[in-house]
Write a protein that holds these residues in place. Structure first.
Motif, PDB file in Angstrom:
ATOM      1  N   MET A   1       0.837  -1.199   0.000  1.00 33.35           N
ATOM      2  CA  MET A   1       0.000   0.000   0.000  1.00 33.35           C
ATOM      3  C   MET A   1       0.874   1.253   0.000  1.00 33.35           C
ATOM      4  N   ASN A   2       0.572   2.177  -0.897  1.00 26.40           N
ATOM      5  CA  ASN A   2       1.301   3.440  -0.975  1.00 26.40           C
ATOM      6  C   ASN A   2       0.512   4.524  -0.246  1.00 26.40           C
ATOM      7  N   ASN A   3       1.127   5.136   0.745  1.00 23.15           N
ATOM      8  CA  ASN A   3       0.485   6.210   1.493  1.00 23.15           C
ATOM      9  C   ASN A   3       0.914   7.549   0.920  1.00 23.15           C
ATOM     10  N   ILE A   4      -0.053   8.385   0.569  1.00 23.35           N
ATOM     11  CA  ILE A   4       0.269   9.698   0.020  1.00 23.35           C
ATOM     12  C   ILE A   4      -0.476  10.779   0.804  1.00 23.35           C
ATOM     13  N   ARG A   5       0.108  11.959   0.834  1.00 24.00           N
ATOM     14  CA  ARG A   5      -0.546  13.123   1.443  1.00 24.00           C
ATOM     15  C   ARG A   5      -1.106  13.992   0.315  1.00 24.00           C
ATOM     16  N   ILE A   6      -2.355  14.406   0.481  1.00 25.99           N
ATOM     17  CA  ILE A   6      -2.977  15.290  -0.505  1.00 25.99           C
ATOM     18  C   ILE A   6      -3.459  16.547   0.199  1.00 25.99           C
ATOM     19  N   ASP A   7      -2.947  17.698  -0.227  1.00 31.19           N
ATOM     20  CA  ASP A   7      -3.402  18.984   0.283  1.00 31.19           C
ATOM     21  C   ASP A   7      -4.279  19.625  -0.780  1.00 31.19           C
ATOM     22  N   ILE A   8      -5.467  20.074  -0.372  1.00 30.10           N
ATOM     23  CA  ILE A   8      -6.399  20.713  -1.299  1.00 30.10           C
ATOM     24  C   ILE A   8      -6.634  22.153  -0.854  1.00 30.10           C
ATOM     25  N   VAL A   9      -6.258  23.097  -1.696  1.00 32.78           N
ATOM     26  CA  VAL A   9      -6.500  24.505  -1.422  1.00 32.78           C
ATOM     27  C   VAL A   9      -7.780  24.882  -2.169  1.00 32.78           C
ATOM     28  N   SER A  10      -8.787  25.372  -1.422  1.00 35.03           N
ATOM     29  CA  SER A  10     -10.079  25.590  -2.069  1.00 35.03           C
ATOM     30  C   SER A  10     -10.924  26.600  -1.312  1.00 35.03           C
ATOM     31  N   ASP A  11     -12.056  26.968  -1.925  1.00 38.70           N
ATOM     32  CA  ASP A  11     -13.050  27.803  -1.266  1.00 38.70           C
ATOM     33  C   ASP A  11     -14.402  27.115  -1.415  1.00 38.70           C
ATOM     34  N   VAL A  12     -15.262  27.272  -0.413  1.00 36.37           N
ATOM     35  CA  VAL A  12     -16.545  26.563  -0.417  1.00 36.37           C
ATOM     36  C   VAL A  12     -17.600  27.232  -1.294  1.00 36.37           C
ATOM     37  N   VAL A  13     -17.267  28.363  -1.922  1.00 41.95           N
ATOM     38  CA  VAL A  13     -18.177  28.939  -2.924  1.00 41.95           C
ATOM     39  C   VAL A  13     -17.616  28.763  -4.331  1.00 41.95           C
ATOM     40  N   CYS A  14     -16.651  27.879  -4.458  1.00 38.87           N
ATOM     41  CA  CYS A  14     -16.032  27.578  -5.752  1.00 38.87           C
ATOM     42  C   CYS A  14     -16.611  26.275  -6.295  1.00 38.87           C
ATOM     43  N   PRO A  15     -17.435  26.340  -7.357  1.00 39.60           N
ATOM     44  CA  PRO A  15     -18.051  25.117  -7.879  1.00 39.60           C
ATOM     45  C   PRO A  15     -17.030  24.117  -8.416  1.00 39.60           C
ATOM     46  N   TRP A  16     -15.953  24.618  -8.995  1.00 41.42           N
ATOM     47  CA  TRP A  16     -14.933  23.710  -9.529  1.00 41.42           C
ATOM     48  C   TRP A  16     -14.192  22.979  -8.419  1.00 41.42           C
ATOM     49  N   CYS A  17     -14.222  23.548  -7.198  1.00 39.37           N
ATOM     50  CA  CYS A  17     -13.544  22.887  -6.080  1.00 39.37           C
ATOM     51  C   CYS A  17     -14.269  21.609  -5.665  1.00 39.37           C
ATOM     52  N   ILE A  18     -15.599  21.650  -5.618  1.00 31.21           N
ATOM     53  CA  ILE A  18     -16.329  20.430  -5.260  1.00 31.21           C
ATOM     54  C   ILE A  18     -16.283  19.425  -6.411  1.00 31.21           C
ATOM     55  N   ILE A  19     -16.330  19.907  -7.645  1.00 29.93           N
ATOM     56  CA  ILE A  19     -16.197  18.985  -8.783  1.00 29.93           C
ATOM     57  C   ILE A  19     -14.809  18.342  -8.761  1.00 29.93           C
ATOM     58  N   GLY A  20     -13.789  19.157  -8.510  1.00 30.24           N
ATOM     59  CA  GLY A  20     -12.430  18.631  -8.451  1.00 30.24           C
ATOM     60  C   GLY A  20     -12.274  17.596  -7.353  1.00 30.24           C
ATOM     61  N   TYR A  21     -12.875  17.861  -6.189  1.00 28.75           N
ATOM     62  CA  TYR A  21     -12.771  16.884  -5.096  1.00 28.75           C
ATOM     63  C   TYR A  21     -13.496  15.589  -5.441  1.00 28.75           C
ATOM     64  N   LYS A  22     -14.702  15.697  -5.984  1.00 29.72           N
ATOM     65  CA  LYS A  22     -15.462  14.487  -6.302  1.00 29.72           C
ATOM     66  C   LYS A  22     -14.751  13.652  -7.363  1.00 29.72           C
ATOM     67  N   ARG A  23     -14.071  14.304  -8.292  1.00 29.71           N
ATOM     68  CA  ARG A  23     -13.274  13.572  -9.279  1.00 29.71           C
ATOM     69  C   ARG A  23     -12.073  12.907  -8.612  1.00 29.71           C
ATOM     70  N   LEU A  24     -11.461  13.606  -7.661  1.00 26.07           N
ATOM     71  CA  LEU A  24     -10.355  13.006  -6.899  1.00 26.07           C
ATOM     72  C   LEU A  24     -10.860  11.803  -6.116  1.00 26.07           C
ATOM     73  N   GLU A  25     -12.039  11.917  -5.540  1.00 26.04           N
ATOM     74  CA  GLU A  25     -12.647  10.823  -4.792  1.00 26.04           C
ATOM     75  C   GLU A  25     -12.815   9.595  -5.692  1.00 26.04           C
TER      76      GLU A  25
END
Length: 215
Positions: A1-25
């Motif tokens: 198993m490879n353990n990685i750290r992911i830092d996400i810089v975002s704002d909660v009124v940014c629609p692309w931020c939730i789309i980007g997270y869901k794609r990462l998910e």
């Protein structure tokens, strides 16, 4: 198993931020047999000077980017479709407003220490984009905190504590100085930057390449 750290810089009124997270998910779900991610969210206010009453979202976008009504409607339709593809519901309306997000980020910084940051992040995105709520309002923020199973009284203290507000501001400044001037920004293992809401396939490829390169 490879353990990685992911830092996400975002704002909660940014629609692309939730789309980007869901794609990462989705990408991480596809890699779940070989990759385990430790995710950290970081503040980035798109409109730090926004007043307490907010502003009509369409008017704000037109003023900020010079778009017209037709382009605005097209963008909303595109975002709604992309949201459906990743399982997130956008409910745009002509009355929708954009708000100051400083207090939301204060809660999110605290929630990280309580291991509830993701739950709060998703609750805030949903409150704003799905239910059209004012996420600068204390009662809305407290409700989101409760949904994320955070302590209500502590949450109330956090959003009214100037020290937490200063911490958000200084954290944002650090990211600006690091060269982050647009969101979402995803940083893998604190050195590999992925800008924007990339597709799940591209994220899978990037993560695999990073793991391979780091051995």
């Amino acid at each position: 198993m490879n353990n990685i750290r992911i830092d996400i810089v975002s704002d909660v009124v940014c629609p692309w931020c939730i789309i980007g997270y869901k794609r990462l998910e989705q990408a991480l779900a596809s890699l779940s047999d070989s990759v385990q991610a430790d995710i950290h969210w970081h503040p980035f206010e798109l409109n730090p000077a926004m007043g307490p009453d907010g502003q009509n979202l369409r008017e704000h976008i037109q003023e900020k980017y010079g778009t017209n009504d037709e382009a605005s409607l097209s963008a909303r339709n595109t975002l709604t479709q992309l949201g459906q593809e990743v399982g997130f519901l956008f409910e745009f309306s002509d009355e929708m407003r954009i708000y100051n997000t400083r207090k939301a980020h204060q809660l999110l910084l605290w929630a990280q220490s309580e291991n509830k940051q993701l739950a709060l992040e998703l609750s805030l995105f949903e409150a704003y984009f799905t239910y059209g709520q004012d996420i600068s309002d204390d009662s809305v923020l407290i409700e989101c905190a409760i949904q994320a199973e955070l302590d209500q009284q502590v949450a109330q203290h956090i959003i009214n504590d100037s020290t937490w507000a200063e911490t958000v501001a200084s954290t944002e400044q650090q990211w600006l100085e690091a060269g982050i001037n647009a969101v979402p920004a995803i940083i893998i293992n604190q050195k590999h930057l992925i800008s924007g809401a990339q597709t799940s396939d591209r994220l899978i490829s990037a993560i695999e390449q990073i793991i391979q390169a780091e051995g």
